[in-house]
Design a protein around this motif. Structure first.
Motif, short mmCIF file in Angstrom:
data_model
loop_
_atom_site.label_atom_id
_atom_site.label_comp_id
_atom_site.label_asym_id
_atom_site.label_seq_id
_atom_site.Cartn_x
_atom_site.Cartn_y
_atom_site.Cartn_z
N GLU A 403 0.54 -1.14 0.48
CA GLU A 403 -0.06 0.43 -0.15
C GLU A 403 1.27 1.11 -0.26
O GLU A 403 0.49 2.11 -0.34
CB GLU A 403 -0.66 0.16 1.36
N MET A 404 1.75 1.66 1.03
CA MET A 404 2.59 2.33 0.49
C MET A 404 3.77 2.26 -0.77
O MET A 404 3.79 3.30 -1.36
CB MET A 404 4.35 2.34 2.00
N TRP A 405 4.09 1.38 -1.05
CA TRP A 405 4.89 0.92 -2.11
C TRP A 405 3.72 1.97 -3.71
O TRP A 405 4.39 2.31 -4.62
CB TRP A 405 5.75 -0.15 -2.68
N HIS A 406 2.14 1.15 -3.88
CA HIS A 406 1.49 2.28 -4.50
C HIS A 406 1.45 3.41 -4.27
O HIS A 406 0.45 4.21 -5.02
CB HIS A 406 0.43 1.42 -4.59
N GLY A 407 1.50 4.47 -2.79
CA GLY A 407 1.40 5.94 -2.73
C GLY A 407 -0.04 5.59 -1.69
O GLY A 407 -0.18 6.77 -1.68
N LYS A 408 -0.31 4.81 -1.27
CA LYS A 408 -1.83 4.49 -0.51
C LYS A 408 -1.72 4.66 0.52
O LYS A 408 -2.67 5.55 0.81
CB LYS A 408 -2.68 3.59 -1.11
N ILE A 409 -0.84 4.68 1.38
CA ILE A 409 -0.69 5.20 3.06
C ILE A 409 0.72 5.97 2.66
O ILE A 409 1.82 5.86 2.01
CB ILE A 409 -0.91 4.15 3.64
N SER A 410 1.40 7.17 3.86
CA SER A 410 2.38 7.54 3.87
C SER A 410 3.52 6.42 5.12
O SER A 410 2.76 4.89 5.24
CB SER A 410 2.13 8.82 4.66
N ALA A 411 4.13 6.11 5.29
CA ALA A 411 5.35 5.97 5.87
C ALA A 411 4.75 5.35 7.17
O ALA A 411 4.63 3.74 8.15
CB ALA A 411 6.60 6.57 6.26
N GLN A 412 4.34 6.80 7.81
CA GLN A 412 3.51 6.29 9.49
C GLN A 412 2.56 5.55 9.73
O GLN A 412 1.85 4.58 10.05
CB GLN A 412 2.87 8.21 9.52
N GLU A 413 1.59 5.67 8.22
CA GLU A 413 0.34 4.69 8.01
C GLU A 413 1.18 3.31 8.55
O GLU A 413 0.75 2.34 8.40
CB GLU A 413 -0.26 5.06 7.08
N PHE A 414 1.76 3.23 7.57
CA PHE A 414 2.67 1.26 6.95
C PHE A 414 2.99 1.14 8.43
O PHE A 414 2.73 0.02 9.09
CB PHE A 414 3.86 1.92 6.03
#
Lengths: 430, 323
Positions: A403-414
C-alpha cells in the motif's frame, strides 16, 4: 465445496496411506540400499543448466567411486513433495533447494546435521569443505533444534541489488550514500528517465529496498528483532519509521517508472532491460533472466543500497545447496557426493555453464555478476529478510508495504498497519 | 413468486408420498420384493467407494483439524484451537468474504447475463453458431486468461492503447492490487456465462413453441415471455445450475494463483479465497506446513457451502410444471 475438500482430502489420504508405510529404519538398507547407492531429488528440471552440471558431476562420481546414484529431476515442485515423502519414510537420501525451503524440514527436526561434510576432505584438493566455503555464508542460516547452522552445503549463491546497465553514461558514478542516490535519481528525473523500474505487484523484490534500509538505519538483525517482540513494540523504534520514510521518498519523489503500480511481472522488468529505467531491484538471477532482452552493449552492474549514516554495509545472501533428510536410508554415500561436488572442477561449472555465483571465492562469478561477487566478499553478509517465516512476510510485511509502495498510505500509516498485523499474527501464531 | 406458490402445494404431495410408501411396505407385490432384494447389492459398492474416497478422508480431515501437524513429525493435540485461529485470523475472514463475493455477486451477474442471452438466443438466427461462440471461453483453460491478462491490461498494453484512441487519458490501473480480484471475477463471469447459457438453452429448447406463440398473440413482450414462460418452465434446470455454480465457485483457485501469484510467490492476500487459504496452509513456501489448520479451514468452507446449497435449494424449491 469440492476445491478445498479435495485438496485436503487428497493430502490427508496420501498422508494416511503414507503413515501405514512403516518407518524407514525398518525397511532401510535391507532393501538393497547398500553402501554404494543413494537417491537424489533435484530442484532442477533435467533441461536446466544446473541440472546438466550436476548430472555431469554425478556421472563422473559414479564412474570414479562405483556408487550408484538414482536421480529424479523433480523441478520446483519438490518443495511440496519433500514433506509428505519424509512423513512417508520415502525421503530421498539427498535433495537440494534454496535454504528457506530446506529450512522447513530443519525447524521440524527432519534435516541431518552436515558437520561431517564440512569437516571432510574435498577429493584431490587436500582441503576441507569448511576451508573452501566461507563460514560467514553458512552462518546466515537459521539454527536447527540443536543450535547448528550446518544443515545445508551451498553450491550456489543468490544476492540482491539494484541492477543497472554499467555502460549507461548517466550511471557512471556510483552513489556512496543514500542522499547521493536520491540526487542521482533527481538528475535522471530531470532528463525524464525514471530512476527505478518495478513491477508493483511483486512483494519480495520491492520490499528488498526497505529490507536493506532497515539494516542501514538500524543495524543488522532489525527485522528479526521486530519479529521476535510479540508485543509489536519493535515497530515503534524511531529508526524504523526513518527507513519507511526513505521508501516514501522514493514513491512520492516521482522516481518510479510510470504504470509500475498497475503492471504484471515481467512487464516493467522488460522495460528496464530495454533501457526505459535506470535501476531494477531484484535478486541476482535477473541477470540471466534478461540476458536475451538486453542490447549488445549492455554491461550488467549491481548497486547495493548505499549507507545512510555510515557503517552497516551488509549485503544480502541466500544459499542454494544440498540437504540430507534425517530419515535418509543411505546418508553416507550422499554426503560423500556433496564433498565431491564442491571440488573446483565440478563447482566452477555452476559459474561457467549455469552462470551463477558459487560459494567458493576462488571461482570467479560470470562477468554479469562480478559486481555482486565482489560486494559479497568485501562486506559482511546477512540473510534476506532476516530469514523470517514467509507466512509473516505474506501476512504482516507485504500487504502494508504494497500500500505504501503504491502511494496509498504514508510511512506512518505503513508502520501502524504493519504493527497491527504483527500483533494479529502473534495472536494466531503457534 | 416462489414464496407464495411453494408452501401450499408442497405439503399435499409429500403427505401423499409418505402414505403411499407406508402402504407399499404393507402389501408389497413380487416386483417390489424383487426391487428391495436388489437394493443392497446394487447400492453397496457405490456406497463403499463413496465412503472410502469421500467420507473417510473428510472424517480424517476433521480428526486432523484438532491437531497441530507439519505433515512430517508428530501430531500435537490442539483441541479446537485451529478453529479459534481461523476465527481470529483476518486473512481467513477476507478469504471467506472473497469466496462469497464470487458466489453471490459473480453468481447474480452470471445468471442475469445468461437470462439476457437466453432472451436473445431463442429468437435469433444462426443461434447454434452463436451458442458455440458463447461456449468457447469455457473450453479454454482458465490459466490462459491469467497469462494473457498480464499482457492485455498492462499499462502500455493493447487495452489501454484502444482506450487511448477513444480519448481515455487516464485508464484504470487494471492490474493494480486492488483491481486484481475484480478482474478475476470478471474472467470467471465471462467464462461461466457461456456455460450456463448453454445448459439453460437446452432446457428452453424443450419448451413447446406454441406457448410462446400463444403468449405473443396475447401481446406479451419479450421480457414478459422470459418472465412468464421461459423462467418458470426452465426452473428445474436453473435450480441445478445455481447449485453447480455454488459448488464450482468455491473451487476457484488456479485462476487466482495465476492472476496474482508470480514467480514462486503466493498471490497477494487481498485475492485469497478459502481454497487458496487451504492450499497456502498445506503447501507454504518457506514456512512450515499447517495441515491441522488447513483441514479446519477446508471443513469450515465445506460446512459453509453445504449450508449455502441447502438454503439455495429451499429458496428455489417449487412444484415442477409438466408440459
Amino acid at each position: 465445496m469440492r476445491g478445498p475438500k479435495i485438496v485436503a482430502a487428497g493430502v490427508m489420504a496420501a498422508l494416511a496411506l503414507a503413515a501405514c508405510g512403516g518407518s524407514p529404519s525398518e525397511n532401510g538398507s535391507a532393501e538393497g540400499g547398500g553402501k554404494g547407492e543413494f537417491t537424489y531429488w533435484s530442484m532442477w528440471r533435467a533441461d536446466e543448466p544446473q541440472a546438466k552440471v550436476i548430472k555431469a558431476a554425478i556421472d563422473r562420481f559414479q564412474a570414479e567411486t562405483g556408487t550408484k546414484v538414482k536421480v529424479e529431476w523433480q523441478g520446483r515442485d519438490i518443495k511440496v513433495k519433500i514433506g509428505p515423502a519424509i512423513a512417508a519414510g520415502k525421503a530421498p537420501d539427498l535433495w537440494d533447494n534454496a535454504a528457506d525451503v530446506v529450512s522447513t524440514t530443519v525447524v521440524t527436526g527432519q534435516a541431518a546435521d552436515l558437520s561431517s561434510v564440512f569437516d571432510s576432505q574435498v577429493p584431490g584438493e587436500g582441503k576441507k569443505v569448511s576451508e573452501l566455503i566461507d563460514t560467514k555464508l553458512v552462518d546466515t542460516l537459521p539454527k536447527d533444534p540443536s543450535g547448528s547452522t550446518k544443515w545445508l552445503v551451498p553450491y550456489e549463491l543468490i544476492s540482491t541489488g539494484w541492477f543497472y546497465n554499467a555502460a549507461d553514461k548517466d550511471l557512471a558514478e556510483q552513489p556512496k550514500t543514500w542522499d547521493e542516490l536520491i540526487k542521482l535519481c533527481d538528475a535522471l528525473k530531470a532528463k525524464d528517465k525514471p530512476c527505478l523500474a518495478s513491477d508493483g505487484e511483486l512483494m519480495w523484490e520491492n520490499f528488498l529496498t526497505l529490507d536493506l534500509l532497515l539494516v542501514r538505519d538500524n543495524g543488522a538483525g532489525t527485522l528479526a528483532k521486530i519479529f521476535e517482540d510479540k508485543s509489536g513494540a519493535g515497530w515503534d523504534a524511531p529508526g524504523v519509521l526513518e527507513s519507511a520514510k526513505r521508501m516514501e521518498q522514493l514513491v512520492k519523489g516521482g522516481y518510479l517508472i510510470k504504470g509500475y503500480d498497475a503492471s504484471k511481472y515481467p512487464a516493467q522488468q522488460t522495460n528496464w532491460a530495454q533501457g526505459k529505467a535506470a535501476f531494477l531491484s531484484n535478486g541476482s538471477w535477473v541477470a540471466a533472466e534478461v540476458s536475451t532482452l538486453v542490447g549488445p552493449d549492455w554491461k550488467m552492474g549491481a548497486l547495493q543500497i548505499p549507507p545512510t549514516k555510515g557503517g552497516n554495509t551488509e549485503v544480502n545472501v541466500s544459499l542454494i545447496g544440498f540437504s540430507v533428510p534425517k530419515k535418509a536410508e543411505n546418508p553416507e554415500p550422499a554426503k560423500r557426493f556433496i564433498s565431491y561436488f564442491i571440488k573446483k572442477d565440478n563447482l566452477e561449472k555452476i559459474a561457467t555453464e549455469a552462470k551463477n555465483i558459487t560459494p567458493r571465492a576462488d571461482i570467479p562469478a560470470p562477468a554479469e555478476l562480478a559486481d555482486v561477487q565482489k560486494q559479497l566478499s568485501s562486506n559482511p553478509v546477512r540473510p534476506v529478510l532476516d530469514n523470517l517465516p514467509r507466512e509473516y512476510n505474506q501476512k504482516v510485511l507485504f500487504p502494508a508495504f504494497l500500500e505504501m509502495w503504491h502511494g496509498k498510505i504514508s510511512a506512518q500509516e505503513f508502520v501502524a498497519k504493519a504493527k497491527e498485523a504483527h500483533v494479529q499474527y502473534w495472536k494466531t501464531a503457534g | 413468486m416462489t414464496a407464495t406458490l411453494t408452501p401450499a402445494p408442497e405439503k399435499a404431495p409429500r403427505r401423499a408420498r409418505a402414505s403411499s410408501g407406508a402402504s407399499r411396505r404393507r402389501d408389497s407385490g413380487p416386483l417390489e420384493r424383487q426391487q428391495s432384494r436388489l437394493f443392497w447389492p446394487f447400492v453397496a459398492p457405490a456406497l463403499l467407494v463413496y465412503g472410502l474416497l469421500f467420507l473417510a478422508p473428510i472424517a480424517y480431515a476433521a480428526w486432523t483439524s484438532l491437531y497441530r501437524w507439519d505433515g512430517m513429525g508428530e501430531m500435537e493435540w490442539q483441541g479446537l484451537k485451529n478453529y479459534w485461529i481461523l476465527w481470529n485470523d483476518p486473512n481467513f475472514a477476507s478469504s471467506i468474504v472473497n469466496t462469497l463475493k464470487i458466489l453471490v455477486i459473480g453468481g447474480v451477474i452470471t445468471f442475469l447475463c445468461s437470462f439476457l442471452l437466453t432472451l436473445v438466443l431463442r429468437e435469433m438466427r444462426a443461434k447454434l453458431f452463436a451458442r458455440s461462440v458463447l461456449f468457447f471461453p469455457n473450453l479454454v483453460n482458465a490459466m490462459v486468461f491469467g497469462a494473457v491478462a498480464g499482457f492485455l491490461f498492462s499499462p502500455d498494453g493493447p487495452v489501454n492503447a484502444v482506450l487511448g484512441w477513444v480519448g481515455v487519458e487516464t485508464p484504470p490501473k487494471w492490474l493494480g492490487t486492488d483491481n486484481v480480484f475484480t478482474l478475476i471475477m470478471a474472467t470467471l463471469i465471462w467464462t461461466a456465462t457461456g456455460y450456463y447459457t448453454t445448459i439453460i438453452m437446452a432446457a428452453v429448447d424443450q419448451i413447446p413453441p406454441y406457448l410462446y406463440e400463444a403468449a405473443e398473440l396475447e401481446g406479451a413482450s419479450a421480457w414478459q415471455r422470459l418472465r412468464h414462460v421461459t423462467i418458470p418452465l426452465a426452473w428445474d434446470v436453473i435450480t441445478v445450475c445455481a447449485v453447480l455454480w455454488t459448488v464450482s465457485s468455491v473451487k476457484v483457485f488456479e485462476l487466482i494463483l495465476l492472476f496474482g501469484g508470480s514467480n514462486a510467490a503466493e498471490p497477494p492476500m487481498q485475492t485469497w479465497t478459502t481454497a487458496v487459504y487451504v492450499y497456502a496452509s498445506v503447501f507454504p513456501t518457506g514456512s512450515v506446513p499447517k495441515l491441522g489448520l488447513a483441514s479446519a479451514a477446508a471443513l469450515v468452507s465445506l460446512v459453509m457451502v453445504g449450508l449455502f446449497t441447502v438454503l439455495l435449494r429451499r429458496l428455489m424449491r417449487r412444484d415442477p410444471i409438466r408440459y
